[in-house]
Design an enzyme around this catalytic site. Structure first.
Site, mmCIF file in Angstrom:
data_model
loop_
_atom_site.group_PDB
_atom_site.id
_atom_site.type_symbol
_atom_site.label_atom_id
_atom_site.label_comp_id
_atom_site.label_asym_id
_atom_site.label_seq_id
_atom_site.Cartn_x
_atom_site.Cartn_y
_atom_site.Cartn_z
ATOM 1 N N ARG A 248 0.825 -1.197 0.000
ATOM 2 C CA ARG A 248 0.000 0.000 0.000
ATOM 3 C C ARG A 248 0.864 1.253 0.000
ATOM 4 O O ARG A 248 0.544 2.256 -0.614
ATOM 5 C CB ARG A 248 -0.952 0.028 1.208
ATOM 6 C CG ARG A 248 -1.942 1.211 1.157
ATOM 7 C CD ARG A 248 -2.778 1.361 2.418
ATOM 8 N NE ARG A 248 -1.986 1.821 3.540
ATOM 9 C CZ ARG A 248 -1.722 1.129 4.635
ATOM 10 N NH1 ARG A 248 -2.190 -0.094 4.778
ATOM 11 N NH2 ARG A 248 -0.998 1.639 5.622
ATOM 12 N N TYR B 125 -16.232 17.506 -15.650
ATOM 13 C CA TYR B 125 -16.649 16.099 -15.696
ATOM 14 C C TYR B 125 -17.726 15.833 -14.645
ATOM 15 O O TYR B 125 -17.638 16.295 -13.509
ATOM 16 C CB TYR B 125 -15.428 15.207 -15.475
ATOM 17 C CG TYR B 125 -15.735 13.768 -15.144
ATOM 18 C CD1 TYR B 125 -16.536 12.984 -15.983
ATOM 19 C CD2 TYR B 125 -15.233 13.177 -13.990
ATOM 20 C CE1 TYR B 125 -16.828 11.670 -15.672
ATOM 21 C CE2 TYR B 125 -15.511 11.862 -13.678
ATOM 22 C CZ TYR B 125 -16.313 11.120 -14.522
ATOM 23 O OH TYR B 125 -16.602 9.817 -14.206
ATOM 24 N N ASP C 8 -7.018 19.263 -14.802
ATOM 25 C CA ASP C 8 -7.339 17.913 -15.256
ATOM 26 C C ASP C 8 -6.975 17.837 -16.735
ATOM 27 O O ASP C 8 -7.606 18.467 -17.577
ATOM 28 C CB ASP C 8 -8.826 17.627 -15.044
ATOM 29 C CG ASP C 8 -9.199 16.189 -15.361
ATOM 30 O OD1 ASP C 8 -8.472 15.540 -16.154
ATOM 31 O OD2 ASP C 8 -10.228 15.714 -14.854
ATOM 32 N N LYS D 293 -8.001 6.583 -19.258
ATOM 33 C CA LYS D 293 -8.218 7.113 -20.605
ATOM 34 C C LYS D 293 -6.943 7.022 -21.457
ATOM 35 O O LYS D 293 -6.430 5.942 -21.666
ATOM 36 C CB LYS D 293 -8.732 8.534 -20.527
ATOM 37 C CG LYS D 293 -10.096 8.814 -19.900
ATOM 38 C CD LYS D 293 -10.811 7.783 -19.151
ATOM 39 C CE LYS D 293 -12.161 8.264 -18.627
ATOM 40 N NZ LYS D 293 -12.327 8.043 -17.183
#
Length: 411
Positions: A65, A117, A188, A213
Site C-alpha cells: 500500500r 466532468y 485535469d 483514458k
C-alpha cells in the site's frame, strides 16, 4: 507559505528528463531487471517484503500500500512525460480528485469551471460539501477568477479542454491570478494527455489524469495519477495516498505503464482522425455546431495554439445534431464502428450522449448553461482508419435523417 514560494527540494524524487517525448515514453521508469536482465519489469504482486532486522527491509519496500516497484516505475514515467519532479498513482481518477480535496482544511473554498466532468461535479457538490469544502462554479474562469477569490479560497480547478463541450482555458492567465493569493491551480489533463499538453509548463501546480483514458489507452485499467513539482505538496499527498489507501494494483500499474509507452503514437493518430471527422461534421447541414479545438472556428483556438503540442486539437469531439435528443440517441445506435459507451481515450472509437450518460447527474439548468444540451453527442476518436470513421459518421447521420423523413411521410 504560498504555493508560489514553495521551496524546491535539493533531491526531488524524479529528476527532470530532457529527452524527446517518445524516448521518455519508452525509457522513463523502465530499468532492466538487475537479477534476470529482463527488459520489461516483472509484475511484483507481493503485498509485503522481507526484512533482515526489525525496521530494516531488504530493499526499498515494506508494504505494497505504501509503495510497490510497478507503481514506482509508472509514477516515474508519468512524471517524465509531464515534466514533473513527483507523481503519485491512485486507484481511479476520482480517487485522485478526492485525495487532493482531502488535503484541504474544513472551511476551504474552491473555484471550478462549470463545464466539468460529471463525476468531479458530483464529488464537489455531494461529497466535498459534506466535509466542509465549498465549491463555486463559473463558465468564464479567466474573467471571473479574481473576483471570485475569497479569504479561504485554496484551490482553482480547471479542465482544459472541458468535458464535454471542449472549451479551453488559458492556464497561465489563471495561475498568475491564483499565485498572487497563494492559491493552488489543478488542471485535469485527461482529455489531451501529456503528449498534447503539459499544464505544469503553463503555471499549474498539479496536473491530474484519469489514467483509464489516454495514458493507459486500451480500456482495461481503472487508475488515476497526479504530477507536480512541490516537495511540500508531495509530503502531504504521499501521506494521504498511504493513509487513505486508494492505490492501484501492481498489475494495473504494469498495464498502464505498458500502455503509456505508445501514448505518442496513439495520441497522434487519434488527433489526425479527429481532425478529419471534425472537418466533415462542420460541413454537414445536419449538424448545428462542432466543438473541436483543432478547428480554426473554435472560439479559443488561440489558446490551443499557445498550449497544445503543434496546436493539436486532441482526440475528443462533441457536436449538436439536428433533431434533438431523438436524433442524438438514434445516431449512437446507428454507428457501426463507433461503440455506444462511456469513457474515452482508448484505441477504439466511442460515442455517447453526455446529458443522458456521463453528465446525467448534473441538474438540467446547470448542464444547459454549460452547453450540454440533450442533442449533444460526444465522440472519443480512436486509431482506426480515418476514412472508415468518417464514413461511419456520415452513414449514421444519413440513416438518422432518413428515418425522420420516413416518419414524417407516414404521419
Amino acid at each position: 507559505m504560498t504555493i508560489a514560494t514553495l521551496p524546491i527540494e535539493d533531491a526531488p524524487r524524479f529528476q527532470k528528463d530532457t529527452r524527446g517525448f517518445a524516448t521518455r515514453a519508452v525509457q522513463a521508469g523502465a530499468p532492466h531487471d538487475p537479477v534476470t536482465g529482463a527488459v520489461i519489469a516483472p509484475i511484483s504482486l507481493s503485498t509485503t517484503f522481507a526484512q533482515t532486522g526489525v525496521g530494516n527491509p531488504v530493499g526499498l519496500y515494506e508494504y505494497s500500500r505504501s509503495s510497490n516497484p510497478n507503481r514506482d516505475h509508472f509514477e516515474h514515467a508519468v512524471a517524465a512525460l509531464e515534466n514533473a519532479n513527483y507523481a503519485l498513482a491512485f486507484s481511479s481518477g476520482s480517487a485522485t480528485t478526492a485525495t487532493i480535496l482531502q488535503s484541504l482544511a474544513t472551511g476551504s473554498h474552491v473555484i471550478s469551471i462549470s463545464d466539468v466532468y460529471g463525476g468531479t461535479h458530483r464529488y464537489f457538490t455531494k461529497v466535498a460539501a459534506a466535509h466542509g469544502i465549498r465549491v463555486t462554479f463559473t463558465g468564464a474562469i479567466e474573467v471571473d477568477a479574481r473576483a471570485m477569490i475569497e479569504e479561504n479560497t485554496k484551490l482553482i480547478w480547471i479542465e482544459t479542454p472541458s468535458n464535454p463541450t471542449l472549451s479551453l482555458v488559458d492556464i497561465q492567465s489563471v495561475a498568475d491570478v491564483a499565485h498572487e493569493h497563494g492559491i493552488m491551480v489543478v488542471v485535469d489533463n485527461t482529455f489531451l494527455s501529456p503528449y498534447v499538453q503539459n499544464p505544469l509548463d503553463h503555471g499549474a501546480d498539479i496536473v491530474i489524469h484519469s489514467v483509464t483514458k489516454y495514458i493507459n489507452g486500451h480500456s482495461d485499467v481503472l487508475m488515476g495519477v497526479a504530477a507536480y513539482n512541490s516537495s511540500e505538496l508531495n509530503d502531504t499527498l504521499t501521506f494521504l495516498q498511504n493513509a487513505i489507501g486508494a492505490v492501484p494494483s501492481p498489475f494495473d500499474c504494469w498495464l498502464a505503464h505498458r500502455g503509456l509507452k505508445t501514448l505518442h503514437l496513439r495520441a497522434k493518430a487519434a488527433n489526425e482522425n479527429a481532425m478529419a471527422i471534425a472537418q466533415f461534421l462542420e460541413s454537414s447541414p445536419h449538424v448545428i455546431s462542432v466543438n473541436y479545438p483543432g478547428l480554426n472556428s473554435h472560439p479559443q483556438r488561440k489558446v490551443a495554439i499557445k498550449q497544445h503540442r503543434k496546436a493539436m486539437g486532441g482526440g475528443m469531439i462533441s457536436f449538436r445534431i439536428r433533431g434533438g435528443f431523438p436524433a442524438a440517441e438514434r445516431f449512437c445506435k446507428e454507428t457501426r464502428i463507433f461503440t455506444l459507451a462511456e469513457s474515452l481515450g482508448g484505441v477504439e472509437s466511442l460515442c455517447e450522449v453526455p446529458a443522458s450518460m456521463t453528465h446525467a447527474g448534473i441538474p438540467i439548468a446547470a448542464r444547459e448553461k454549460s452547453g450540454v444540451f440533450d442533442d449533444l453527442i460526444r465522440l472519443s476518436v480512436g486509431i482506426e482508419d480515418a476514412e472508415d470513421l468518417v464514413d461511419d459518421i456520415s452513414g449514421s447521420i444519413s440513416r438518422v435523417m432518413d428515418s425522420f423523413r420516413a416518419e414524417e411521410a407516414t404521419a
